[in-house]
Write an enzyme that holds these catalytic residues in place. Structure first.
Site, mmCIF file in Angstrom:
data_model
loop_
_atom_site.group_PDB
_atom_site.id
_atom_site.type_symbol
_atom_site.label_atom_id
_atom_site.label_comp_id
_atom_site.label_asym_id
_atom_site.label_seq_id
_atom_site.Cartn_x
_atom_site.Cartn_y
_atom_site.Cartn_z
ATOM 1 N N HIS A 1 31.086 -54.105 74.096
ATOM 2 C CA HIS A 1 30.805 -53.684 75.323
ATOM 3 C C HIS A 1 29.379 -53.720 75.770
ATOM 4 O O HIS A 1 29.044 -53.173 77.120
ATOM 5 C CB HIS A 1 31.782 -52.482 75.877
ATOM 6 C CG HIS A 1 30.974 -51.005 75.285
ATOM 7 N ND1 HIS A 1 29.942 -50.654 75.594
ATOM 8 C CD2 HIS A 1 31.503 -50.463 74.270
ATOM 9 C CE1 HIS A 1 29.638 -49.386 74.854
ATOM 10 N NE2 HIS A 1 30.578 -49.370 74.033
ATOM 11 N N HIS B 1 28.584 -43.302 77.399
ATOM 12 C CA HIS B 1 27.272 -43.514 78.191
ATOM 13 C C HIS B 1 27.975 -44.505 79.452
ATOM 14 O O HIS B 1 28.733 -45.553 79.279
ATOM 15 C CB HIS B 1 26.362 -44.797 77.434
ATOM 16 C CG HIS B 1 25.356 -45.376 78.274
ATOM 17 N ND1 HIS B 1 24.660 -44.926 79.139
ATOM 18 C CD2 HIS B 1 25.280 -46.699 78.357
ATOM 19 C CE1 HIS B 1 23.744 -45.734 79.522
ATOM 20 N NE2 HIS B 1 24.298 -47.048 79.107
ATOM 21 N N TYR C 1 19.214 -48.209 83.981
ATOM 22 C CA TYR C 1 18.766 -49.590 83.881
ATOM 23 C C TYR C 1 19.707 -50.774 84.440
ATOM 24 O O TYR C 1 20.747 -50.234 84.840
ATOM 25 C CB TYR C 1 18.687 -50.037 82.229
ATOM 26 C CG TYR C 1 20.156 -49.889 81.600
ATOM 27 C CD1 TYR C 1 20.917 -50.892 81.711
ATOM 28 C CD2 TYR C 1 20.477 -48.599 80.815
ATOM 29 C CE1 TYR C 1 22.232 -50.951 80.830
ATOM 30 C CE2 TYR C 1 21.674 -48.416 80.229
ATOM 31 C CZ TYR C 1 22.587 -49.681 80.276
ATOM 32 O OH TYR C 1 23.901 -49.720 79.663
ATOM 33 N N ASP D 1 1.692 -40.443 49.276
ATOM 34 C CA ASP D 1 0.818 -39.745 48.318
ATOM 35 C C ASP D 1 1.267 -38.617 47.841
ATOM 36 O O ASP D 1 1.636 -37.597 48.771
ATOM 37 C CB ASP D 1 -0.513 -39.862 49.135
ATOM 38 C CG ASP D 1 -0.763 -38.846 50.108
ATOM 39 O OD1 ASP D 1 0.418 -38.831 50.770
ATOM 40 O OD2 ASP D 1 -1.712 -38.544 50.625
ATOM 41 N N LEU E 1 -2.393 -21.527 47.354
ATOM 42 C CA LEU E 1 -2.068 -20.355 46.647
ATOM 43 C C LEU E 1 -0.348 -20.352 46.907
ATOM 44 O O LEU E 1 0.112 -20.070 47.961
ATOM 45 C CB LEU E 1 -2.501 -19.134 47.141
ATOM 46 C CG LEU E 1 -3.946 -18.987 47.028
ATOM 47 C CD1 LEU E 1 -4.327 -17.487 47.706
ATOM 48 C CD2 LEU E 1 -4.421 -18.971 45.741
#
Length: 813
Positions: free
Chosen positions: A47, A224, A255, A540, A640
């Site tokens: 859909h 939605h 949209y 790293d 520490l």
């Protein structure tokens, strides 16, 4: 070659894309299982409106979308295209959005996506239905478009089948065969299929499929709303399926897409409507389709009014085929990709939208076949979450917020709001008492600055900010920065991920996974890299050898834990344990750090007795501490570490002893500027798997002669430091008051030459400092470039690094 036996669970666009790319790499023993019919299986693919917008704040997501466009554009079905490259336009309904579109144009240029800003009249010339009086303009990407998702699935399935793949519809997965810690097959309602590799691409059913293998797939299906209009008189006579560019009105969370004489309208402007994966119906039990629920008209009314305001031609239209369609959301809005923690051979490709599915299929095929993808997938890695990130309540809260914010203007420092606070260091109450402003990282409350330090502004000058760069910022950041450089500060480094790697095989394992020699004397600390099979930088880390068979590893997050544990020997000779939550860490940094530490410990902490990159067990008052002579801010100091139950006492001892010296607590805002002045890289920003050590300026951390390690052969094929064509360069902005934030394009001679990886104001050197990958000839000190920031080009200069060390008082250029 035929490759191993592969079973793909799910025949939507992700499963079809993966099968297509696997057979393209020569693995033709591929079987795709789908519980529904094919090619329209009834899931989210069936859909989906198919809008493909490429530009994203994430370089990775942009690249996956770009590759999807490339793939869909190459496909056709029965003479019809599977992709319509009509372009995409995002309009600005507010001044704030129009300003942000200038930033988005910069992102597009950084990531190599052709784009432009349009006036309202230029928008209307492309989409005549838009009312120009309602907008300030638009952001136009000509290469965006509409994918015919089901047609693309069918086209890829046909191509894959022609090269040996098999697609089985109406086949439900009921379990997995596992033996010896590895997947051996897939149980279905039609029998068992033997398999060496299984990939779950089940979309909204992903959590259910994962549970059958004992694997958490932390996504939440969400409803939605989408509807088609009735035919529009203004579009009468248009025969082509799609002519207008796709349209997003993000200020209204909406949209639109064109289809002949109609328009499709989608809305996120409604309440979050989650659906439990366990409540999803079987294909034959669904009223329409499993991924379609009944339309809730009241939720759509405000959106429809907004649609008519923007597109007045819709005023006389009615809604046709309205649906509440279901698709996947995650806690951070990104996909879930990669190998499952166990069993071996089980892979996941979930929470992927049409926009990215083509690129995801290619990246997953590269990862599975070649051992590493050629695109950085750290943001999408299934294993990126801490344990709480798999909790259903957490996923529901964060996924709902992700849904609500899907079209919002999100600042790069903007934190999620709920659930908080979730993880807090033993210093949290003391930090709150000092007026800490907290942001969040991996669930941790992390101080960004302290209101208690506002008085420091009386003695220092900190450049003012406004607008975007002033959000989640205070001038106190600058004061804390300068105080660290001149006096001493305490930094809460507890959120730094810490692992204990121990056992008879620990040294051998760490040697094999790192680029430096970590098999050194007890008490040494080594900065090193971990690479993937392509020679890209996975992370790293700092490795402190605490005894012959025990290392403390400071790393970047759960992905490092997963990587180290995944490579551990099967004989039990190595134990990898996350000790972060049970410990705490204070960064004690600044010129007076030794003066402070000497007040609370009887140990000799002189440079002779306790040199740089060394580790020792000491006592701070009564508190047993592992002290590492390290500094990520470029000043004298120590990290520490103590057991968490001692945290409050450790803070109080250091605070009381430091008060006569002028100690302050400082936050992450100061930390960023300090580390950039010193040239210290941040993994995930300044280096990823797409970068090798020589490009990142970390060749000194690679010791090829130490013996074999992961990525060593790949590095050898790449050459050496003098063979790279691009380098990470240090830039300083010429205007002492200018600031950039990261991800901006860098221009040279009128062309985009790179992008900013990290940026922060260097208060010690009086300039904003930015790092960027540039072509090697441009990375030479003294080269002038320009950084585009919200449409303005700011002049910058490549500088020698580091910009700062404790003996310097001025900028190096």
């Amino acid at each position: 070659m035929t490759g191993p036996r592969v079973v793909v669970v799910g025949g939507g666009i992700v499963g079809c894309s993966l099968a297509y790319h696997l057979v393209g790499k020569g693995w033709d023993d591929v079987t795709v299982l789908e519980q529904g019919p094919l090619p329209a299986a009834g899931g989210s693919t069936s859909h989906a409106p198919g809008l493909v917008f490429q530009t994203n704040p994430s370089k990775t997501m942009t690249e996956l979308a770009r590759r999807s466009v490339e793939l869909y554009s190459s496909l056709s079905l029965r003479g019809m295209p599977c992709f319509y490259p009509v372009g995409g336009i995002e309009v600005a309904g507010t001044p704030e959005r129009w300003t942000d579109l200038a930033r988005k144009l910069g992102l597009a240029r950084s990531w190599g996506i052709p784009a432009e800003l349009l006036s309202p009249e230029e928008v209307v010339a492309r989409i005549p239905l838009v009312d120009p009086a309602r907008i300030h303009g638009g952001f136009h990407v000509p290469g965006d478009g509409i994918a015919k998702a089901v047609h693309a699935c069918e086209a890829m399935a046909e191509a894959a089948s022609a090269r040996g793949a098999s697609f089985r519809a109406r086949t439900s997965v009921t379990g997995f065969e596992v033996a010896g810690g590895a997947v051996r097959g897939v149980r279905t309602d039609g029998g068992v299929l033997e398999a060496d590799v299984v990939v779950i691409c089940a979309g909204i059913w992903g959590p259910r499929a994962g549970a059958l293998a004992g694997v958490s797939i932390p996504l939440l299906p969400m409803q939605h709303q989408y509807a088609w209009t009735s035919p529009l008189p203004s579009l009468e006579g248009i025969a082509e399926e799609v002519v207008h560019p796709i349209l997003r009105h993000q200020d209204a969370a909406m949209y639109f897409r064109h289809n002949a004489d109609r328009y499709g309208v989608g809305s996120y402007a409604h309440r979050s409507m989650p659906v439990s994966p366990d409540d999803l119906p079987a294909y034959d039990d669904a009223e329409v389709a499993p991924a379609i629920m009944g339309f809730t008209e009241e939720d759509f009314k405000p959106a429809w009014e907004e649609a008519i305001e923007l597109l007045p031609a819709l005023a006389d239209a009615t809604l046709q085929e309205p649906i509440n369609g279901i698709f996947s959301f995650t806690a951070d809005g990104l996909p879930l990709l990669g190998p499952a923690p166990e069993p071996a051979g089980l892979w996941i490709a979930e929470a992927v939208w049409i926009t990215h599915a083509g690129g995801v299929g290619r990246a997953m095929a590269d990862w599975i076949v070649d051992g590493a993808p050629d695109v950085d997938l750290r943001e999408c890695d299934l294993n990126r979450f801490e344990a709480h990130g798999h909790n259903p309540d957490y996923v529901a809260a964060r996924a709902s917020q992700s849904f609500q914010e899907v079209y919002d203007i999100i600042h790069p420092l903007q934190p999620m709001e709920e659930p908080r606070p979730l993880r807090a260091s033993p210093f949290y109450d003391r930090e709150r008492a000092l007026g800490a402003f907290f942001l969040e990282a991996s669930g941790w409350e992390r101080p960004h600055w302290f209101e208690s330090n506002r008085g420091l502004l009386d003695d220092v000058a900190v450049p003012e900010r406004s607008g975007w760069e002033a959000r989640y910022w205070s001038p106190i950041v600058g004061a804390e920065h300068l105080h660290t450089r001149t006096v001493v500060a305490l930094y809460d480094m507890t959120p730094l991920k810490r692992l204990e790697v121990s056992g008879p095989g620990a040294a051998e394992l760490m040697q094999r996974l790192t680029t430096s020699n970590v098999d050194r004397a007890v008490g040494t600390v080594t900065y090193t890299l971990m690479l993937d099979d392509r020679g890209g930088i996975r992370s790293d880390i700092t490795v402190a050898r605490l005894d012959d068979q025990r290392f403390q590893v400071g790393c970047n997050g759960p992905l490092d834990h997963d990587w180290i544990a995944r490579h551990g020997p099967a004989d039990g000779s190595v134990h990898v344990r996350d000790i972060t939550g049970g410990t705490c860490c204070i960064g004690l940094w600044g010129p007076r750090a030794r003066d402070l530490l000497e007040r609370v410990t009887p140990e000799d902490v002189s440079n002779r007795a306790f040199p740089y990159f060394r580790a020792r067990a000491i006592h701070v008052g009564e508190v047993p501490v592992v002290a590492l002579r390290l500094s990520y801010v470029g000043e004298l100091g120590w990290e520490l570490y103590a057991s968490a139950e001692y945290g409050g006492r450790l803070w109080d001892l250091l605070w009381r002893a430091g008060e006569p010296l002028g100690v302050i607590a400082a936050g992450r805002g100061a930390f960023e500027g300090l580390r950039l002045e010193k040239g210290y890289r941040s993994w995930g920003k300044d280096m990823t798997t797409e970068d090798n050590p020589y490009e990142a300026g970390l060749g000194w951390a690679v010791k090829p002669d130490k013996g074999d390690f992961v990525g060593r052969d790949a590095l050898a094929r790449l050459g050496g430091p003098d063979d790279v064509t691009r380098r990470l360069a240090c830039l300083t902005l010429d205007d002492a008051g200018a600031v950039v934030m990261g991800k901006e394009p860098v221009h040279a001679d009128g062309e985009v030459a790179g992008w900013v990886t990290s940026a922060a104001y260097g208060h010690s050197v009086g300039r904003c400092v930015a790092y960027a990958y540039l072509p090697a000839p441009l990375a030479r000190p003294g080269t002038g470039v320009e950084i585009e920031y919200f449409g303005r080009n700011l002049r910058a200069t490549v500088a020698r690094e580091p910009l700062w060390d404790p003996d310097m008082t001025r900028l190096r250029a």
